[in-house]
Design an enzyme around this catalytic site. Structure first.
Site, short mmCIF file in Angstrom:
data_model
loop_
_atom_site.label_atom_id
_atom_site.label_comp_id
_atom_site.label_asym_id
_atom_site.label_seq_id
_atom_site.Cartn_x
_atom_site.Cartn_y
_atom_site.Cartn_z
N ASP A 78 0.80 -1.23 0.00
CA ASP A 78 0.00 0.00 0.00
C ASP A 78 0.83 1.27 0.00
OD1 ASP A 78 -2.51 -1.07 -0.32
OD2 ASP A 78 -2.84 -1.36 1.83
N ASP A 136 -7.15 -4.64 -3.90
CA ASP A 136 -6.86 -3.24 -3.57
C ASP A 136 -5.60 -2.74 -4.30
OD1 ASP A 136 -7.97 -4.98 -1.68
OD2 ASP A 136 -7.77 -3.57 -0.04
N1 GLY Z 1 -7.01 -1.54 1.54
C1 GLY Z 1 -7.69 -2.00 2.68
C2 GLY Z 1 -9.11 -1.60 2.74
O1 GLY Z 1 -9.71 -1.17 1.79
O2 GLY Z 1 -9.68 -1.73 3.81
#
Ligand code: GLY
Length: 357
Positions: A78, A136
């Protein structure tokens, strides 16, 4: 913009993630995946207004993140969410060379998580997650495309496209819905199984994951111009729109066996709205108009039903976010990523042309 300005004093040096009934954001660890969103909100408002206060409040965001690389940390895939709306945004808006250097360093880190067997970017840390990839990550690929453009080195884009192809093969279903997690054998690359993750189950469609898919795939098409990604973005966007209830705010999962009384997720709505506006700009009318109208319907519903804009002392933009139902965490709360994408979508709708993702 007014609300964001009010939040500056309340949030101070904290790294906001969740706000509950008292209307104050908490202070999450700076390596947590959400740490880029608050500085990102400040950069968007600064870009729109050029009011110095927003620039000053946003400025240290990327340096604070980079310092953590020198300590034990839990950064993972992320870093795109973290460094695009901070370091890369700072470079885009001000030309700051340190912002560019930091965002490129984050891209190197992200590229280093690529597993050639299976052609995926590894999601989380820990020995039991070596073969895990999650939907994600489509959003994080924008950092790699940006890095290729800025450095002139195509390796970042090669990795991003390889991961994107794995998403087409193993995440997106024929009806346009997406699974959250795909698990691979990291030695052979063989697909082992799907996992429910933050959704209801392996065969369900977690609504925020669906929003990451439609927005991320739209961006991948924008960065590559390859029609297979547009086709996938369209499929995931149609699926998202088709699954919305009457008020256009999704339940936390689109395939709940017993949906009555289940929480909605305003963050999924906000992410999807911003992604639909992106897709609308990439597709000619009348299809583009469908997505733009869908985004406007979602934003209007968020504003009418879930905004905290008139609640003095409540330091968030949206209520009604749902973080993680399977772990019973952060339900009916404000989430900083819901706020970020709501603000980003409204900025797009009112003529903001820069893109961080
Ligand atoms: N990327 C983690 C979420 O959307 O909770």
């Amino acid at each position: 913009m007014k609300k964001t300005e009010d939040m500056i004093e309340d949030i101070g040096e904290r790294c906001p993630h969740v706000a509950r009934d008292d209307g104050h954001y908490d202070d999450a660890p700076a390596d947590w995946w959400t740490s880029g969103f608050w500085p990102g909100m400040l950069w968007i408002v600064y870009d729109r207004t050029r009011i110095e206060r927003f620039r000053a409040a946003a400025w240290e965001g990327d340096a604070k993140l980079e310092r953590l690389f020198l300590e034990p940390n839990d950064f993972y895939h992320d870093v795109g969410f973290q460094f695009l709306p901070t370091a890369a945004a700072k470079h885009m808006i001000t030309g700051d060379a340190e912002g560019k250097r930091r965002a490129l360093a984050a891209a190197v880190f992200l590229a280093g998580r690529y597993n050639p067997a299976g052609r995926f970017i590894r999601a989380w840390n820990g020995a039991d997650h070596t073969g895990w990839a999650i939907i994600d990550c489509c959003m994080n690929l924008s950092l790699l495309f940006w890095a290729s453009r800025e450095s002139g080195d195509p390796r970042f884009a090669h990795i991003a496209k390889a991961h994107a192809d794995t998403v087409l093969d193993h995440f997106l279903r024929p009806d346009g819905s997406s699974r959250h997690i795909a698990v691979f054998d990291p030695l052979t690359g063989r697909f082992l199984r799907a996992d429910g993750g933050q959704g209801f189950g392996p065969d369900s469609a977690w609504s925020r994951g669906q929003a990451w898919a439609l927005y991320g795939l739209s961006n991948i098409y924008k960065h590559t111009g390859e029609s297979k990604y547009l086709e996938a973005a369209l499929r995931s966007a149609y699926h998202f729109l088709a699954c919305l209830p009457e008020d256009s705010i999704p339940l936390w999962d689109f395939r709940l066996p017993d949906p009555d009384g289940q929480p909605r997720d305003t963050s999924a709505a906000a992410i999807a709205a911003s992604g639909l506006l992106e897709l609308a700009a990439l597709t000619p009318a009348p299809i583009g108009r469908t997505f733009r109208e869908g985004a406007v319907r979602i934003l209007a519903s968020l504003t009418e039903r879930h905004s905290a804009l008139d609640r003095d002392g409540y330091h968030a933009l949206l209520t009604g976010g749902t973080g993680h139902v399977p772990e019973n965490k952060n339900i009916h709360v404000s989430l900083i990523y819901g706020d970020y994408f709501y603000l980003e979508a409204i900025a797009k709708l009112t003529g903001w042309e820069r893109r961080f993702f």
